[in-house]
Enzyme design. Structure first.
Site, PDB file in Angstrom:
ATOM      1  CD1 TRP A 101      -2.256  -2.188   1.850  1.00 43.46           C
ATOM      2  CD2 TRP A 101      -2.958  -1.284   0.052  1.00 43.46           C
ATOM      3  NE1 TRP A 101      -3.033  -3.067   1.301  1.00 43.46           N
ATOM      4  CE2 TRP A 101      -3.497  -2.616   0.382  1.00 43.46           C
ATOM      5  CE3 TRP A 101      -3.341  -0.685  -1.124  1.00 43.46           C
ATOM      6  CZ2 TRP A 101      -4.633  -3.107  -0.345  1.00 43.46           C
ATOM      7  CZ3 TRP A 101      -4.369  -1.217  -2.093  1.00 43.46           C
ATOM      8  CH2 TRP A 101      -4.981  -2.438  -1.493  1.00 43.46           C
ATOM      9  CG  ASP A 171      -3.126   4.208   4.325  1.00 44.32           C
ATOM     10  OD1 ASP A 171      -4.260   3.853   5.038  1.00 44.32           O
ATOM     11  OD2 ASP A 171      -3.077   3.258   3.306  1.00 44.32           O
ATOM     12  CE  LYS A 195      -8.656  -3.256   3.960  1.00 42.72           C
ATOM     13  NZ  LYS A 195      -7.564  -2.235   3.394  1.00 42.72           N
TER      14      LYS A 195
HETATM   15  C1  LIG Z   1      -6.950  -1.903   1.784  1.00 42.90           C
HETATM   16  C2  LIG Z   1      -6.090  -0.951   2.197  1.00 42.90           C
HETATM   17  C3  LIG Z   1      -5.975   0.125   1.087  1.00 42.90           C
HETATM   18  C4  LIG Z   1      -6.925   0.292  -0.182  1.00 42.90           C
HETATM   19  O1  LIG Z   1      -7.983   0.538   0.292  1.00 42.90           O
HETATM   20  P1  LIG Z   1      -9.246   0.575  -0.872  1.00 42.90           P
HETATM   21  O2  LIG Z   1     -10.358   1.490  -0.019  1.00 42.90           O
HETATM   22  O3  LIG Z   1      -9.761  -0.593  -1.167  1.00 42.90           O
HETATM   23  O4  LIG Z   1      -8.841   1.805  -1.904  1.00 42.90           O
HETATM   24  C5  LIG Z   1      -5.056   1.445   1.328  1.00 42.90           C
HETATM   25  N1  LIG Z   1      -4.328   1.050   2.486  1.00 42.90           N
HETATM   26  C6  LIG Z   1      -4.346   0.140   3.149  1.00 42.90           C
HETATM   27  C7  LIG Z   1      -3.235   0.297   4.495  1.00 42.90           C
HETATM   28  C8  LIG Z   1      -5.129  -0.721   3.182  1.00 42.90           C
HETATM   29  O5  LIG Z   1      -5.157  -1.849   4.046  1.00 42.90           O
END
Ligand SMILES: *Cc1c(COP(=O)(O)O)cnc(C)c1O
Length: 361
Positions: A101, A171, A195
């Site tokens: 990511w 993030d 998540k």
């Molecule tokens: C799942 C995830 C993403 C991507 O998320 P989307 O909402 O599918 O774009 C980005 N960063 C992390 C740390 C993730 O776990």
């Protein structure tokens, strides 16, 4: 009714109390005669829902008034572009590469400027967090970017990097609301909600107000990708994902009732310890992450034998422990044990692993 323990990295489990409340309010939300899925996003009822959701996440995280809370679409992945497009004024930023990511965000930022990788743990399959105490961060970098909890590899920053005075962008998709944070330490802290927070369809971006430019760093940035558009309209520039906002709001209320983020941290530590302690004494299963960098949320482990891993995943599923297969880039297994995973779920998993180990020795 047989609910399973779902160890998926996302979309993931939601608290049963939240699901029950959403079900109870489905046909007639608070006497409105309709469900939240059907109502106008311009109605007073919905305004109440979004205002309450924002207030509750502000209370939970202690978000100061000089931060904007934006409910946006496009997932966390869209932020990979929105962040540089809006705030990479000098066309330079520092990225710390700790997994897929972070790497995707770094690659996306390269479209808009000089995104410099100042550290990486790619040399050991991202199984650790690099030393971030003295990184070669360019003077004129607009920000330092991290992926705080690495969903796929199961590492987490237990200490934030030394940004040398630069703005920190993080993030937190897979550790959102899992423990208290100091929002003041960040310029932007954002995460996709599917998540650890709610249903898919939204990313929450918490942005220090002075970072939201009148004009974005990149000329011709589409209206929908400008932070200012959404800040000015309080996340109601266009039709938002009303249902997702509502369910996230229910989760915020659940978290408050549970006692807030410090209580969640204690619960999450207790769950993770149960699993890590088992892995550390097991002769069949091994954790893949350097112990001091282990995540409380995502726990990857392997047996070292692909067929054994596959047999474990299949048998776990027959025992109501689902979605425990690891990401294709790591293999083996991964147990995602977010806020909504009860302690009993982890205890069931450990019990099952112990039994499986004894049967396969
Ligand atoms: C799942 C995830 C993403 C991507 O998320 P989307 O909402 O599918 O774009 C980005 N960063 C992390 C740390 C993730 O776990």
């Amino acid at each position: 009714m047989a609910r399973v323990y779902n160890f998926s990295a996302g979309p993931a489990m939601l608290p049963e109390e939240v699901l029950k409340r959403a079900a109870a309010e489905m046909l007639d939300y608070h006497g409105s005669g309709q469900s939240v899925m059907e109502m106008s996003h311009r109605s007073a009822v919905f305004q109440g829902i979004i205002d309450q959701a924002e207030q509750d996440i502000r209370d939970l995280m202690g978000i100061p008034d000089n931060y904007e809370v934006l409910f946006l679409q496009g997932g966390a992945s869209q932020q990979f572009a929105m962040i540089p497009m809006n705030i990479m004024k000098h066309r330079k930023a520092a990225y710390i590469i700790t997994g897929n990511w972070a790497k995707k965000a770094w690659q996306e930022a390269q479209r808009y400027g000089d995104a410099v990788a100042v550290a990486s743990s790619a040399d050991q399959t991202f199984s650790y967090i690099p030393d971030c105490s003295d990184l070669p961060i360019p003077e004129d970098a607009d920000y330092v970017y991290i992926c705080q909890n690495n969903t796929i590899y199961g590492t987490t920053y237990h200490k934030l990097p030394n940004t040398k005075g630069h703005v920190l962008v993080s993030d937190v998709s897979s550790c959102f609301l899992s423990e208290p944070v100091r929002v003041e330490d960040y310029g932007i802290i954002y995460g996709g909600v599917q998540k650890n927070v709610g249903p898919a369809g939204m990313v929450i971006s918490i942005i220090r107000k002075d970072l939201i430019p009148e004009e974005p760093a990149v000329e011709n940035t589409p209206t929908m990708l400008r932070f200012k558009t959404h800040a000015d309209a309080h996340s109601l520039y266009n039709t938002p994902p009303c249902w997702t906002i509502y369910v996230c709001g229910l989760v915020f209320q659940w978290l408050k009732e549970m006692g807030g983020l410090s209580v969640m941290k204690e619960r999450n530590e207790k769950k993770a310890k149960l699993l890590y302690d088992f892995l550390d004494q097991s002769s069949l299963f091994h954790g893949t992450v350097r112990p001091q960098d282990r995540s409380l949320m995502n726990v990857p482990f392997v047996t070292g034998d692909k067929e054994m891993d596959a047999a474990f995943v299949a048998e776990a599923e027959r025992n109501g422990l689902v979605n425990i297969k690891g990401h294709r880039s790591v293999g083996g297994m991964r147990a995602s044990i977010y806020n909504a995973m009860p302690y009993e779920g982890v205890a069931k998993l450990v019990e099952f692993m112990d039994r499986f180990e004894k049967e396969h020795r």
